[in-house]
Each structure stands twice: as structure tokens, then as C-alpha cells.
Design an enzyme around this catalytic site. Structure first.
Site, PDB file in Angstrom:
ATOM      1  N   ARG B 294      13.554   5.045  -3.551  1.00 15.01           N
ATOM      2  CA  ARG B 294      12.398   4.509  -2.826  1.00 15.01           C
ATOM      3  C   ARG B 294      12.806   3.910  -1.494  1.00 15.01           C
ATOM      4  NH1 ARG B 294       8.425   2.591  -7.903  1.00 15.01           N
ATOM      5  NH2 ARG B 294       7.896   4.760  -8.296  1.00 15.01           N
ATOM      6  N   TYR B 429       5.571  11.424  -2.226  1.00 19.28           N
ATOM      7  CA  TYR B 429       6.618  11.609  -3.252  1.00 19.28           C
ATOM      8  C   TYR B 429       7.405  10.328  -3.532  1.00 19.28           C
ATOM      9  CZ  TYR B 429      10.158  13.334   0.365  1.00 19.28           C
ATOM     10  OH  TYR B 429      11.020  13.529   1.401  1.00 19.28           O
ATOM     11  N   GLU B 430       8.161  10.364  -4.582  1.00 18.57           N
ATOM     12  CA  GLU B 430       8.941   9.195  -5.040  1.00 18.57           C
ATOM     13  C   GLU B 430       8.016   8.030  -5.385  1.00 18.57           C
ATOM     14  OE1 GLU B 430      11.992  10.309  -5.371  1.00 18.57           O
ATOM     15  OE2 GLU B 430      12.055   8.543  -6.658  1.00 18.57           O
ATOM     16  N   GLY B 431       6.841   8.356  -5.941  1.00 22.28           N
ATOM     17  CA  GLY B 431       5.820   7.342  -6.207  1.00 22.28           C
ATOM     18  C   GLY B 431       4.929   7.216  -4.993  1.00 22.28           C
ATOM     19  N   GLN B 436       3.318   2.411  -5.216  1.00 25.54           N
ATOM     20  CA  GLN B 436       4.184   1.341  -4.702  1.00 25.54           C
ATOM     21  C   GLN B 436       3.416   0.024  -4.661  1.00 25.54           C
ATOM     22  OE1 GLN B 436       7.381   2.099  -4.164  1.00 25.54           O
ATOM     23  NE2 GLN B 436       6.871   4.243  -4.575  1.00 25.54           N
TER      24      GLN B 436
END
Lengths: 572, 572
Positions: B294, B429-431, B436
């Protein structure tokens, strides 16, 4: 990617938010009865849903190409254009004298909204023609009008605008294209023009270019520019396309989006042209065209916002998510507060932008029908706001639409990304949104902010009337309008470049306050029981409107601190 | 599209804003002297400027393709990757025991920033490997570590993360991939994974997939998920790539941007895998990897922002405009207040996002070096902010960069549009950035906001210290921090779904206040004479920070009004 024409929204805004009844009450637009308008919008909606929307992705995947100097358009566009033309949709607000329906611009605006949502790249074609018709109606000689307008209005011929040159973009006055008198009333036009939307096509009999160029005795800058009509094929004695003119497409641009719309570099080599308007009066004539085009481009943003919203909502209502955070939820991602926040933002901003655009269209219609200067001043004020906020909303909503889709949003097959790629240019062309903001704080406030203050007063009057039924929302809107008044007074006390330094945030603040005003009107119209429009109004006023204060603080800062940041500072 | 590594900015932030001296003072990172760090960043900068940046557009024009099941990467990527690997740049913060340089993550973060700016699509490859190394270092058995880590650290092998399935995106717990014990300590992995960045390539000897799957006795939801290492080629007795594993790339996605990075649909058909971490402990292991990833993705946004800024600034300094609005202007568009506002916004936001990311990296390094819980809590708090604000800044700055270019911004040859198309996915992406924000107001505030309030206190302490030299700016920052404290207290008093409803605006408000804090630190460090950093700080604090109040008002609204807007309302 199905699209549903938002007919109920248009109906509601026309009836309760934009005051369209005043337009229908004028003599000029007596035929625009509720029944007629409903029938027209319904027909246009069908065309958009059934014919245009299926071509949206085609245009993206199979862009227009240039083959040996000939533009080949996306498969399907020619047939769809034929239906647009034959349905009379190119210019429904054009003068009946030349074959137009003579309907209010407000109705045309709603149609443009739907066509933009359904297939932006094809819709740009008739939008350009509409601008040309407007310019010719106001500035062309009777001969030119008689020859060209029927063909443009019927859609047999298409129109384009040629302003930009490689060295002359926002700085139009830097243009170098030349116009030399041929001695027979025509002119020889020579020069290169860039970013010409729909510079050519393979489905209309003729393409008519409105070209800005400088006469031999034209002064430098914008004061020495004249406007010329330069057709691809010179009409013969019967008014049919005749000899090929000496102009052509040099190349097409490879763009981020709007692939279906060929963006041409045009070369004029002594092409034969006819002057439109007075010598050196090109900018004036062009502004006629650009003002309506600015509303038209703002509406492109709104249409795309609507399309992107419907697309994202359908996904959110369909996409399963295991854990629903609410009792009795649907089990799809619409149950999630953050997804609902995004969807509500999209819908609320789209409504605000659409209400602004339709109020502007009504002001333009009223100015035309009544000749009253107040309506014209109101329209002039709203034009840059409608353009910039409409297109910013298109971009913001399209980006939120991608976000609602999660990972699928980045995948082209989904269609969400195309909305963002297509609409991004609308904040740039027809005068960048920075230029719009400078127009608002500069030219449109040469009256010391009088028109702006009248608009603000209308907002406060509306809020006062709403106090009885919706006290909390009315209070917020009244206060925001008061902040806007103070901000306007502070702005007009500044020098021009100080105004320019805060122009973009100032414009956005104005748009938010106007948007809140129209949301409040919608809520009031819904009555004391409340309803979806009242809930959406509350969302906009409580959650989005507060940004106006930060924007006004930004706008008050003036230019000094910006110039204190020198090019060396910026490069450090 | 030349790129210049912003070495002076890193140096300044490390020295004066992020407190890197504390990291260098720890025993663990004693070797990270100023000279070493400067040498490392200088070398990385050269690689980015000379090798990676020239490939940026190549990746866009010649995307990775799938030919008969084999991924072919963009011409030039293989050679550039070789230089990344041989230079030791894949994992400079990895443990020296396995061949890493053992440098602080802070240094790796600055390197990732530069690599993202130069060529985002290729940089994503080592970023994935870095995450895998991190996960293996923390959770893998000694045997797996000894076998895999040296190959991953050296870059001979690449790593990927396999979380998402068609029906399981943000809702990871819905995944269906299965892992059945083979009886010999290995597992047979079966299932389909989607959106796998760099799922395969044609330049590394092996590709190692970290795959989330469910054991036969795994409970439904996230609690029954385990993590497996599944290599493309199963290492033989000497640790060299041996037998081909039963997995493969089914297809590559057609994306809006990041074309040089192959995004794969992966199929596992009883592929041999090794468990990493405890049975059913997959999410815990994955979170180790995801937290650093992140930060890494946030930094991708910042790198792209830097690239887009430099690109737009170069254009603004070069593009002639006839009338300059200021005396002694350069005659280019940088003379215009609105252009300068855009450039200043881009630079000020990029600085704020970078300062947040590097402060987070320092906190992670300090947590590791000292084991102190306060550092870990600080890092946990900053992680979602750095990810979301970094990527939002990348998008916003890239979009402003297009706007600075005017019409040229929409033309792909210019390169401005690619930044926006590439970076758009980083908010997903990546959450997603919504995830977040929910992490920030949910998991990261399970301490009743204590860590947040400590952070706010630091901001106020900083502002108090700045009062002597910069009273006006210090006052604004102090007040904004106070509003943030009130906002935080109001938030933690709410139920979880009410917090979620305001999560995104709350996160952005926090980022703005943090950004202002770091700008103020930079200004204080510049001393009483002021200078470019003080001027940029004033711009950020006076013009951009005020938005925090509107965002906090938004965040306080709770969820009720969102759910009042029913799916029927939204569809109306």
C-alpha cells in the site's frame, strides 16, 4: 451498456427548476407546448437508446481513419448519422425559414444531453453544425444563408469550426492564416488549422468550414481577424456540391478518447471562401457560435455524466458482495455506504450541472424571444459556468463511475473507462475551463458584478421562500449565497490578474451555490412530504455545498503569491 | 519526455521533514549514512533517467501480449529489467542474509518513487516482488526462505500476488480457490485468479505466485483462507527451475493504461504449492505484504505526479503565448496566473503526498529498528492515508498536467494523457481508496482514535514551534489540526457504518492537514528569510488546506441520509 433517456428528469427540471413555462408562454415559442416537448424528447430518447448508444464502443474500437486523404468513419456511424439528419435532429432550434423546427434551444439542449450520453463522438458532429448554423443565421449575407442553411439544417451538409493553429490556441489572436480578395467577392484562404473536430467525413455531401483568417490589411491580434465560410465542394449554380475546393485533411490525431470523432489537421491552399460578417469582425461572429457551443460542450459533460452514472449504478445493483453491512440489504455493493456516497455524488452533481445548463438555455431562449437585456446578461453570466461545471462534472462523475466498478473499471471491455477518456477533452476544447473562468471574472464582471449579484439575489429569494418548508436546507443555501456575494464583491475590487488567479475556484464556488439553489427548488417542488429529490438535495447541500467556502478563500488570495513562485522556484 | 530525478527534494525531506536522522541513528540502519543514501539515490536516479524513462511510451504503444500461452513483454523491458536486477534495485531493503542491501525502507521508497515516475508499468514488476519478499521474510519456513529469497532478492525470479477472483474483489473472503494436501507437505492448488499484475513475463527464470486459497477444512469467509507459494517452475534439488507447474495465463486484460504491465487471468489446475504461515492464517500473512504494498502503490501515485508535473512545467516554460499579462514575463504560458495556479497545485500536492509517504516509511523503519509500538501504530495510521492520498494526487496532478497542455494534452503523442491513463488504476488496486478510508476510520481507530490524536498533537506542537517565525501559516495549521481533532472525536463516537459513510472525505481531510504540517516544517527549516519552500507552503496552506473544513462537514453526516436514498431513488 444500455442507456435509458432520463425523460422524467428533463420534464421535472423544465417544469419546476428551469421555468420553461415562461419560454412556452412567449409568442416566438408558442408551439413548444408540454405535449410537443414531451413527444420530441421521447422520440429523441428512442433514437439515442436504440441507434446511438450501441455505437458508443464501436467508435472507440474502430476509430475514424485517414486513407489517401479520405476520412473513413466508424462502421455504423454513417447510417446513424442518416437517421439523425432525417429525423431533423441536427438543428431542431434552427429557424423554420430554413427548414428548422424553430423549437427553443432548451429543447435542443435536452436532446444534445441525451445524444452525448449515448455516443459522444458522433454527437460532436451535429453539435459543430449547430454552431455553424447559429453563426450564419446571425452574421451571413442573405445569399449565403439561402444557399447553405437549408443544407446544414437538413444535415445533408456538415459544418466545422476552424480557429486553432499550431501557434494559436487559447491565444487566438496569434493566428497566421491569410485571406486574400480574389476580386470577385470571394477570398483565397491559405493556412493550416489544427484540432478540427469532424474536419471531414464520408457520409455528408459536403463539409462547410468556418475559418478564421486575416485579411491583408488586418491588424495583428484578435482585432484583425475575419471569418470565412470555406466549403469542401464549391456549390454549383444549382446549389449542389460542385468543384472540389483546395483544402484537405493532412492527418488525424491519435487521442486519449473520442476516437470515433476524426480530429483533423486541415490545410487550406488558396481555398475559395466567402466572408461571414464584417471585415475584421471575425471574433464577434465567432463568439456567437462559441457561446452556444460552450453551452453545447457543457452539456456534453452532463450527458456523459448521466451515461457513466447509469452504467455504474447498474453495476452496483448487480455486483454481489458477501457481507452486507445493512439489515435487509440487497447483497450487492450498493449496500455499502461508500458506494452509495459515490452514486449519490454522481447523481447530485449531474442534476446540478443539468439544472444550470437548462436554466442557461431558458435564459437564451427568453433573451431571443423577448429581447430583454436582463435575460441576455443572465445568459452571459451562466455560459462559462455551465461549460466548465458541466464538463468538470462529466470528468468527476466518469472517474467515480470507474471507482464504483473497482478493478473492472480499469478494463476497457467494461466501458466505464471510455466515458472518462472521451469526456476529458471537454474541459479543454471550446475554450479551456481556465479560459471560461477568466471569462466569468473578467468580461462577465465588467458590470462590476451586477449580473452576478442579481443571480445571487435570486438564490437568496428562493432560499427565503423555502424557509417555511425546508428551514435547515434553506438556511445553508442562503448563507452560501451570502458568502458568494461577499466573494463577488471582493473579486470585483481586485485587479484583473488578481481575479484571474482565483478564477477557477471562484467559478466552481458559483456553480456549487447555483447547484444548491436548483436542488432546493426541486425539493420545494416536491412538497412537504419530501421525496427522492428532497433527499438528493439534502445530500448536495449538506455534503457538497460546503466546499464553496474553501473555494472562495482560494479565490480571494490574488495573484501575488503565485508570481512569487517564480519559474526557478517551480523548477527547483 | 525527459525525466529528472528529484534528488534535492528527497534530500530535503529526509533531512528536514521526515526525520530520517533517527533511522540512521539506529543500530540496524547504521550503514545508512547521508553519503551512502546520497550515492544510492543518485545511482537509482541515473537508471531512471537513462534506462527506464525512455521506455515509458514504448510500454504504452507496444503492450505485453499473450502468444500461445506465452507472455511477450514490451521491447526493451527485458534489458531494462536486467539492469534493475543486476543493480540490486529489486529489493534494496531486503535482509542482507538473503542478498539484500539491508537499507531502510525509506530509501527503497524514494527509489520506488523515481522508478514509478520513469516507467510505471515496468516498476510494478519489482514492486510485486518486494511485497513477496516481505511476506516470505515474515511468514515462510526457513526452507522456503533459503530456497526462494536469494532468487527473488537478486531479481532472477519475480513474485506476484494472487488474491482476487471474479466473484471476490474487495470481498476477499468470497474466494473459492482450493488447496488440498498432497500428503507430502505440499498442496494442490486449484482455481482462477484475476487481475494478476505481471502474472508472467519473458525475462525472469521463474515467476513465484503467492496465492490465497482455502484448505478443505477452511471456514467460509476470510478466517478460512491460507497462503501458498506456487512457482511457475518447481525448483529442482539444486534450487534451479525444474518441472513446469500446472498453472498458466489464460488471458491478458485490455486496460485503460499501464499497457506495458501484463494483467493476467491465472488458472491453477492442481498446481503444487507450499504453505506460507499457519493454516487459515493467510490473511494475516497477506496483510504484511499488503501494508508495504500500500505504501508502494501510494508512492506510484507520487512518482507519476512528479513525472506529470515535470512534463507540464517543461511545456509551460516553452509554449509561447502572445500577450503576457505581467511585466517582464517570459512570453510563455507560465506567465498566466491560472497556469501558475495549476503548476503550484501540482507541486504543492506532490510535496505533501511525498512527505506523508516518507514519514510513513520512516515510521516503518523505526518500528522495525526499535520494536516500539508507538512507531508501529503511527505507521498503521499513515498507511491508508499514504496510499489513498498518494494515488489521488497522482490522478489529480496528471489531470492538471493535461490541462496545462491545452489541446495538446488530449493528443497521445504528447505523453500527458498516458500519465492519467496509467495512474488511474492506483486508486483501485491494492485495496480501493474507499477500502483504505474504511481501514482508517475502522481498524485504525479501534484504539478510539488515540493514534490519530497523537498525530494531531504532533501537528499542533509543530505549529506552536512555528508561531515565532511564521505566525500566519502556523495559526492556520494549528486551527486545521484542531478541527481535525474535533472531527476525529466526532467520528469515533459514531457507529462503524456511519464512519464508513464519511470515510473518504475524512481521509482526505487528514491528508490535507498532514500535508500542511509537513509544508510548514519545510518552511521552518528554510529559515526566517523564506524561500521557495516557504512560498510553496503558503500556497498549500492558504489555498488548498481550507478544503479540510468542508471535508470534515461531509464526514460528520453519518450514513442515514445515504441509506435514505434508496436504490429506487437512485434509479429514478
Amino acid at each position: 451498456m444500455p442507456y435509458r433517456a432520463p425523460l422524467a428528469d428533463f420534464r421535472f427540471i423544465l417544469d419546476h427548476v428551469a421555468g420553461f413555462d415562461a419560454v412556452a408562454a412567449t409568442e416566438l415559442f408558442a408551439e413548444a407546448t408540454p405535449e410537443t416537448v414531451e413527444a420530441i424528447l421521447g422520440e429523441a430518447g428512442k433514437l439515442c437508446e436504440n441507434v446511438l448508444a450501441p455505437l458508443q464502443r464501436e467508435g472507440d474500437l474502430k476509430p475514424a481513419t485517414l486513407e489517401n486523404g479520405v476520412v473513413r468513419t466508424t462502421p455504423g456511424f454513417a447510417e446513424a448519422y442518416r437517421q439523425i439528419a432525417e429525423g431533423g435532429w441536427v438543428a431542431i432550434s434552427a429557424d423554420p425559414e430554413h427548414g428548422g423546427m424553430g423549437l427553443p434551444l432548451t429543447v435542443a439542449t435536452a436532446v444534445n444531453d441525451m445524444m452525448s450520453a449515448a455516443c459522444l463522438s458522433l454527437q460532436l458532429n451535429p453539435l459543430m453544425t449547430q454552431g455553424q448554423i447559429e453563426a450564419l443565421e446571425h452574421h451571413a449575407s442573405e445569399e449565403l444563408k439561402a444557399l447553405y442553411l437549408p443544407k446544414l439544417v437538413s444535415g445533408e451538409w456538415c459544418g466545422t469550426m476552424n480557429l486553432t493553429e499550431p501557434q494559436a490556441g487559447s491565444d487566438v489572436g496569434a493566428l497566421r492564416s491569410k485571406a486574400e480578395p480574389n476580386g470577385n467577392g470571394t477570398y483565397a484562404i491559405t493556412g493550416q488549422k489544427v484540432f478540427i473536430s469532424w474536419g471531414d467525413n464520408d457520409f455528408s455531401e459536403n463539409v462547410c468550414h468556418l475559418v478564421l483568417a486575416r485579411l491583408p490589411d488586418g491588424a495583428p491580434g484578435t482585432k484583425g481577424i475575419s471569418l470565412f465560410l470555406v466549403p469542401k465542394f464549391i456549390p454549383d449554380e444549382n446549389g449542389n456540391p460542385g468543384r472540389r475546393n483546395s483544402l484537405g485533411v493532412v492527418s488525424l490525431e491519435h487521442k486519449m478518447g473520442l476516437h470515433g470523432s476524426p480530429t483533423a489537421v486541415m490545410q487550406y491552399d488558396g481555398a475559395t471562401g466567402w466572408m461571414v460578417g464584417a471585415p475584421h469582425g471575425g471574433m464577434k461572429a465567432m463568439f456567437t457560435m462559441m457561446n452556444n457551443a460552450r453551452l453545447g460542450v457543457g452539456v456534453q459533460g452532463i450527458g456523459v455524466a448521466e451515461g457513466a452514472y447509469q452504467h455504474a449504478l447498474a453495476y452496483a445493483l448487480d455486483r454481489k458482495q458477501g457481507n452486507t453491512p445493512v439489515e435487509g440489504g440487497s447483497g450487492t455493493i450498493v449496500d455499502h455506504a461508500d458506494v452509495r456516497r459515490m452514486l449519490a455524488t454522481m447523481k447530485a452533481e449531474t442534476f446540478a450541472a443539468r439544472a444550470i445548463a437548462l436554466n442557461l438555455a431558458v435564459a437564451l431562449d427568453m433573451a431571443r424571444a423577448t429581447g430583454e437585456a436582463d435575460w441576455a446578461a443572465r445568459a452571459a453570466l451562466l455560459t462559462p459556468i455551465a461549460k466548465a461545471y458541466g464538463t468538470d462534472t462529466g470528468i468527476n462523475v466518469a472517474s467515480l463511475g470507474m471507482q464504483v466498478h473497482g478493478g473492472m473499471g480499469f478494463i476497457e471491455e467494461t466501458g466505464a473507462a471510455q466515458y472518462l477518456r472521451d469526456v476529458r477533452v471537454t474541459a479543454i476544447y471550446e475554450g479551456t475551463n481556465g479560459i471560461q473562468a477568466m471569462d466569468l471574472v473578467g468580461r462577465k464582471m465588467m458590470d462590476n458584478g451586477e449580473a452576478a449579484c442579481r443571480q445571487i439575489e435570486e438564490i437568496q429569494t428562493g432560499a427565503e421562500a423555502a424557509r417555511a418548508s425546508l428551514p435547515a436546507l434553506a438556511e445553508d443555501v442562503w448563507n452560501a449565497a451570502e458568502a458568494m456575494r461577499e466573494g463577488t464583491e471582493a473579486l470585483v475590487a481586485q485587479g484583473l490578474n488578481d481575479r484571474f488567479a482565483g478564477a477557477v475556484p471562484f467559478l466552481r464556488a458559483f456553480a456549487l451555490v447555483l447547484g444548491a439553489h436548483y436542488h432546493l427548488r426541486a425539493a420545494v417542488a416536491e412538497g412537504t412530504q419530501g421525496g427522492p429529490r428532497t433527499r438528493l438535495a439534502a445530500f448536495f447541500i449538506k455534503r457538497l455545498l460546503p466546499e464553496h467556502a474553501a473555494l472562495l478563500a482560494h479565490a480571494r488570495e490574488g495573484a501575488a503569491d503565485l508570481y512569487a513562485l517564480s519559474p526557478e522556484d517551480l523548477s527547483a
